[in-house]
Write a protein that holds these residues in place. Structure first.
Motif: not given
Length: 241
Positions: A13-17, A29-38, A65-75, A149-151
């Motif tokens: 996780r630390q490496r990917i963040w 913004g920065p994604v460290h410690g979060k599900i990355p909003d990419f 999480d924000k990264a999946q906002a559009e997924v939820r909207a699509e649903a 996940g984020k742990g």
């Protein structure tokens, strides 16, 4: 052994963040410690919406999480019933039920969990419908379908509760949407309670993973007493000692 696995997971996780933040991949913004909003999460959502398994689905359970906002909207825009977990599953009815028939602006509603917290009814596991698609947030994932996940462990608990209730099973599609840099070509540490994903969707690629590990229900021996005590739905189901 559990400590070693958890430490190995956190190292990844630390490496990917750090990598994502160095490349400025976070669109909010920065994604460290979060599900990355990419950057590109909207394109990944559109790619997911084009899958046959998604098109057939009538009921979706998604992370908030924000990264999946559009997924939820699509649903919601496609008329699918949407479930999201209450923050930290801190209520006896630990999921929100979002009925597309009652929602006029799926994009606004799905962008954060705030709308659900203010307007969506809570629902218990016993009153939920069987889930066709589970959408997971991930920090890292490999092509074998192992995800991290984020742990905090809530995603595993949510799927465990649904599996125990017979609401997810062999036919449930488990997916994650991520940035390409979150897909790693290496073995990832995983535990007995970790479910694998069936499909990984990036903005540019759809990766079909081999069948591997389905949600098994709640593995009580793997849960700390403090976690059980903090989640009412677990307290209510805890086996009598």
């Amino acid at each position: 052994m559990t400590t070693d696995i958890n430490s190995a997971k956190d190292d990844v996780r630390q490496r990917i963040w750090s990598l994502l933040d160095a490349r400025r991949i976070g669109r909010s913004g920065p994604v460290h410690g979060k599900i990355p909003d990419f950057h590109g999460a909207d394109r990944a959502a559109l790619r997911l919406a084009g899958l046959e398994g998604w098109a057939r689905a009538r009921v979706v359970k998604s992370n908030p999480d924000k990264a999946q906002a559009e997924v939820r909207a699509e649903a919601l825009a496609a008329g699918k019933l949407l479930y999201m977990a209450v923050s930290k599953m801190a209520t006896p009815e630990p999921f929100y039920e979002l009925d597309p028939a009652a929602i006029h602006d799926p994009v606004e509603v799905a962008s954060t969990g705030r709308w659900a917290a203010s307007h969506a009814p809570h629902i218990s596991v016993e009153r939920m419908h069987p889930v066709d698609v589970v959408v997971c947030g991930s920090v890292a994932v490999n092509r074998a379908g192992v995800r991290l996940g984020k742990g905090a462990g809530y995603s595993d608990i949510e799927m465990g509760l649904l599996a125990d209730a017979g609401l997810i099973g062999p036919r449930t599609l488990i997916v994650t949407t991520v940035h390409q840099l979150q897909v790693v070509d290496e073995e990832l540490p995983d535990s007995d309670h970790d479910a694998s994903v069936d499909v990984i969707v990036t903005p540019a690629e759809t990766i079909l993973c081999p069948p591997r590990r389905r949600p098994q229900g709640i593995l009580w021996d793997d849960l700390q007493a403090e976690k059980i005590q903090a989640i009412p739905a677990l307290r209510a189901r805890r086996p009598v000692q």
